[in-house]
Design a protein around this motif. Structure first.
Motif, short mmCIF file in Angstrom:
data_model
loop_
_atom_site.label_atom_id
_atom_site.label_comp_id
_atom_site.label_asym_id
_atom_site.label_seq_id
_atom_site.Cartn_x
_atom_site.Cartn_y
_atom_site.Cartn_z
N ARG A 47 0.82 -1.21 0.00
CA ARG A 47 0.00 0.00 0.00
C ARG A 47 0.86 1.26 0.00
O ARG A 47 0.58 2.21 -0.74
N GLU A 48 1.90 1.30 0.82
CA GLU A 48 2.73 2.50 0.91
C GLU A 48 3.58 2.69 -0.35
O GLU A 48 3.85 3.82 -0.76
N THR A 49 3.98 1.59 -0.98
CA THR A 49 4.73 1.71 -2.24
C THR A 49 3.85 2.32 -3.32
O THR A 49 4.30 3.19 -4.09
N ALA A 50 2.59 1.87 -3.38
CA ALA A 50 1.66 2.45 -4.36
C ALA A 50 1.44 3.94 -4.09
O ALA A 50 1.42 4.75 -5.02
N LEU A 51 1.31 4.30 -2.81
CA LEU A 51 1.12 5.71 -2.47
C LEU A 51 2.37 6.51 -2.80
O LEU A 51 2.28 7.64 -3.31
N ARG A 52 3.54 5.97 -2.51
CA ARG A 52 4.79 6.66 -2.83
C ARG A 52 4.89 6.92 -4.32
O ARG A 52 5.26 8.02 -4.76
N ASP A 53 4.57 5.92 -5.13
CA ASP A 53 4.63 6.10 -6.58
C ASP A 53 3.63 7.13 -7.05
O ASP A 53 3.89 7.90 -7.98
N GLN A 54 2.45 7.15 -6.41
CA GLN A 54 1.45 8.14 -6.78
C GLN A 54 1.91 9.55 -6.41
O GLN A 54 1.76 10.49 -7.20
N LEU A 55 2.50 9.70 -5.25
CA LEU A 55 2.95 11.02 -4.80
C LEU A 55 4.17 11.50 -5.57
O LEU A 55 4.43 12.69 -5.67
N ARG A 56 4.92 10.56 -6.12
CA ARG A 56 6.12 10.97 -6.86
C ARG A 56 5.76 11.83 -8.05
O ARG A 56 6.49 12.75 -8.42
N ARG B 203 -3.26 29.00 -10.13
CA ARG B 203 -2.83 28.38 -11.40
C ARG B 203 -2.27 26.98 -11.16
O ARG B 203 -2.52 26.05 -11.93
N LEU B 204 -1.52 26.83 -10.08
CA LEU B 204 -0.88 25.54 -9.82
C LEU B 204 -1.85 24.52 -9.25
O LEU B 204 -1.72 23.32 -9.52
N LEU B 205 -2.82 24.98 -8.47
CA LEU B 205 -3.80 24.04 -7.93
C LEU B 205 -4.58 23.36 -9.05
O LEU B 205 -5.04 22.22 -8.90
N ALA B 206 -4.74 24.08 -10.18
CA ALA B 206 -5.42 23.47 -11.32
C ALA B 206 -4.64 22.29 -11.88
O ALA B 206 -5.19 21.47 -12.62
N GLU B 207 -3.38 22.19 -11.51
CA GLU B 207 -2.55 21.08 -11.99
C GLU B 207 -2.60 19.87 -11.06
O GLU B 207 -1.93 18.87 -11.31
N GLN B 208 -3.38 19.95 -10.00
CA GLN B 208 -3.48 18.79 -9.11
C GLN B 208 -4.06 17.58 -9.81
O GLN B 208 -3.64 16.44 -9.58
N ILE B 209 -5.05 17.83 -10.66
CA ILE B 209 -5.70 16.69 -11.33
C ILE B 209 -4.73 15.98 -12.27
O ILE B 209 -4.58 14.75 -12.20
N VAL C 193 -3.48 12.11 -11.75
CA VAL C 193 -3.68 11.14 -12.84
C VAL C 193 -2.34 10.54 -13.26
O VAL C 193 -2.24 9.35 -13.55
N ASP C 194 -1.30 11.36 -13.29
CA ASP C 194 0.03 10.85 -13.64
C ASP C 194 0.50 9.77 -12.68
O ASP C 194 1.26 8.88 -13.05
N GLY C 195 0.06 9.86 -11.43
CA GLY C 195 0.53 8.92 -10.43
C GLY C 195 -0.33 7.68 -10.29
O GLY C 195 -0.06 6.86 -9.43
N ARG C 196 -1.35 7.52 -11.14
CA ARG C 196 -2.22 6.35 -11.00
C ARG C 196 -1.54 5.09 -11.54
O ARG C 196 -0.56 5.16 -12.29
N ASP C 197 -2.08 3.96 -11.16
CA ASP C 197 -1.60 2.67 -11.65
C ASP C 197 -2.12 2.47 -13.06
O ASP C 197 -3.32 2.41 -13.30
N ARG C 198 -1.21 2.36 -14.01
CA ARG C 198 -1.61 2.27 -15.42
C ARG C 198 -2.34 0.97 -15.75
O ARG C 198 -3.12 0.93 -16.70
#
Length: 644
Positions: A47-56, A319-325, A329-334
């Motif tokens: 679980r933490e590895t998946a979260l780390r990859d998402q946060l990266r 402007r930057l908060l708009a980039e949260q999405i 999405v970039d950090g999701r499991d493909r």
């Protein structure tokens, strides 16, 4: 049957019963707990590895350098570190209070701390590893601070990692869990957070290792409460913000990477150099904002120019908060369950949530948070109610049709005997209309014990209604026996039909948790619908057994079965299903909404999965047992950039 065959059957039964008993009451011996701890460590690592990859790729890049301060009672030492992942390395104090402003990297630091401790634990020998606690990050948002920390932690472990309650409690009691308590600032109130911290300071946790994460400003507010707030025996780690030199150094380093143009950040670097305390440098001083800027540049090469021209720090943040999405999405499991999530879909789904919250706020409701058992409102309250009521009516009608067809076939004149003959056919409407238009109801929950309350006193306080109901039933049966001129046996049969239902109602009343008691139980934002479904299933089963017992008892007392319209098993199953539909309204509407979402795609057809994904990705946060937008700016942005 021969003796050998009988022995084989017995051995087969014992072989089948042994694993069932282990599942019902698993062993908590020292060797068993060591095995459970290793399994939990593996689950936590995944679980933490998946979260780390998402946060990266998300709101905080773990490679950013920060400056932290480690403070104990006798020493306050600023410590410069090369990377955020190293902020806890070399720390010898086992109790830690981790503070920082929003976006300073607390969650990333906690994730890497968990993985680092798991790596160290895995390298130990079997004997040493059996005594080494498993680091587990838990969210305090659903805790009200009233329950003992050990009990709350065991419940949370059971919910998050599907541990048997007996196993989770044994692991906690044996000191084999090192909790990282996240979300102290997301609890329902300052008073709840203050009470939770007091619980953590109680024995036995007063001397056990743990980590508590909180925003700096929220912890300062806790300090202002009567009695103050502190974590006994803990070192305080305060994660600092970037200086303008660090911002410039990071952006220059990024321009040396192959995926970034050589002059991509030139305008921003120049602006920060000229105004080291200006709006741009102020906005980019946290790892979160700087990482969002990096993510934005990958999607929009012109973002740097727009940021450099901003005259307000809030404009840069917006402007930057708009980039949260895009970052989430970039950090999701493909290849996982989130593979179909893309920026357009996530934006549309969040806009649906934002607009519904606005509608609730405009009508005097809660316009900031939404619970999982309220998600059905996103599908349109009117059509969702109507559709669920229609489904319940159809199910009730289809369940009755076989019985009516049999009755008509055996006695064709049955329907001509009077208006009451048609009453059964109207029963589906009696179910559909109230169920469809019931007022908004919370998910139900059953509990055997309520903390802080005597079970017997609680049970007795709930039994007066069923007791009076049983008395009324017996009186009515007695009156009916006198005036209808029926035999004593027939009167007993009537009582036998009704009393099992009274007993089932009594048990439901004792187990049901009302709104006043829900706050005393441990709530989990992801389990509200599951708890409601469980409650509905249990109540349906009780009703089915009560109906079956009533008809079976009546048949036994009155002689041979008389071929009545509904046989005991059939009637029990039918009314049990009706009880599930009536009591499981929250679950039924949730499932109905999921079907509607799969058709119009206004929201994902697995709402619980999406909300939890959005929380982990930094788009939403949890307050108590409800979800809300982490930033109001994001909420306004998704509404403005998505057609109504």
């Amino acid at each position: 049957m021969t003796t050998g065959a009988e022995g084989a059957v017995v051995r087969l039964g014992v072989s089948a019963a042994r694993p069932a008993w282990r599942w019902i009451r698993p062993s908590v011996s020292h060797s068993s707990l060591a095995g459970y701890a290793d399994e939990l460590a593996d689950d936590v690592r995944r679980r933490e590895t998946a979260l780390r990859d998402q946060l990266r790729a998300g709101p905080t890049d773990p490679n950013l350098a920060v400056e932290i301060t480690v403070r104990t009672k006798t020493d306050t030492t600023p410590v410069a570190v090369a990377r955020i992942t190293e902020c806890v390395q070399g720390l010898r104090v086992r109790r830690v209070l981790l503070l920082g402003e929003a976006g300073s990297g607390k969650t990333v630091a906690a994730t890497h701390l968990v993985l680092g401790l798991l790596d160290r634990r895995r390298e130990l020998g079997d004997a040493a590893r059996a005594a080494e606690p498993v680091p587990v990050r838990v969210n305090a948002a659903g805790w009200n601070g009233e329950q003992l920390f050990s009990r709350w932690l065991a419940e949370r472990l059971g919910s998050d990692y599907r541990l048997h309650r007996r196993v989770a409690k044994a692991l906690v009691d044996a000191g084999l869990i090192l909790p990282l308590v996240d979300g102290l600032d997301e609890m329902e109130s300052v008073e709840a957070a203050h009470a939770a911290l007091a619980r953590i300071n109680e024995v036995p946790w007063r001397h056990r290792p743990l980590v508590v994460l909180c925003r700096t400003e929220d912890f300062e507010e806790l300090r202002q409460q009567p009695g103050g707030a502190r974590l006994v025996g803990a070192a305080t780690i305060t994660m600092g913000s970037f200086s303008h030199e660090q911002i410039i150094g990071y952006l220059k380093q990024r321009q040396t990477d192959d995926d970034v143009a050589d002059d991509a950040w030139s305008e921003v670097i120049g602006q920060v150099e000229r105004e080291s305390t200006g709006p741009l440098a102020t906005a980019l001083r946290t790892p979160w904002m700087l990482a969002l800027a990096d993510t934005a540049q990958r999607h929009d090469p012109e973002i740097a120019s727009r940021l450099a021209r901003s005259t307000e720090a809030d404009d840069v943040r917006a402007r930057l908060l708009a980039e949260q999405i895009p970052a989430a999405v970039d950090g999701r499991d493909r290849d996982g369950p989130y593979e179909h999530y893309d920026v357009d879909k996530v934006t549309r789904w969040l806009a649906t949530l934002a607009r519904r919250l606005d509608e609730r706020g405009a009508t005097g409701g809660d316009g900031t948070t939404i619970r999982l058992d309220e998600v059905w409102e996103l599908a349109g309250p009117v059509r969702c109610r109507a559709l669920y009521g229609l489904v319940c009516g159809l199910v009730a009608l289809l369940g009755l049709l076989p019985s009516f067809l049999v009755a008509v076939d055996e006695e064709p004149s049955w329907l001509d005997e009077g208006w009451w003959s048609w009453l059964g056919l109207a029963f589906p409407l009696v179910i559909a209309i109230p169920v469809g238009w019931l007022p908004d109801v919370e998910g139900r929950r059953l509990a055997w014990r309520i903390p802080g309350r005597s079970w017997w006193r609680h049970a007795l306080s709930r039994l007066w209604e069923p007791t009076w109901l049983a008395i009324i039933v017996m009186v009515v049966c007695g009156v009916f026996a006198v005036f209808a001129d029926i035999t004593a046996v027939e009167a007993v049969v009537l009582v036998a039909l009704a009393l099992p239902g009274c007993l089932a109602y009594a048990l439901v009343r004792v187990l049901s948790v009302d709104s006043a008691d829900k706050g005393k139980l441990i709530m989990h934002e992801t389990r509200l619908v599951r708890d409601d479904a469980t409650a509905a299933a249990v109540i349906g089963a009780l009703v089915a057994v009560a109906i079956w017992a009533g008809f079976a008892s009546a048949d036994r007392l009155g002689g041979e079965p008389d071929g009545s319209l509904l046989a005991p098993l059939y009637s029990g199953g039918y009314f049990g299903l009706v009880a599930v539909m009536v009591y499981g309204v929250a679950t039924g509407r949730y499932l109905t909404a999921a079907v509607l979402f799969s058709i119009d795609e206004s929201f994902p057809d697995r709402p619980a999965r999406f909300l939890e994904w959005a929380r982990r990705g930094g788009l939403l946060s949890v307050s108590g047992d409800a979800y809300q937008f982490r930033h109001e700016t994001l909420r306004e942005w998704v509404k403005a950039n998505t057609p109504s």
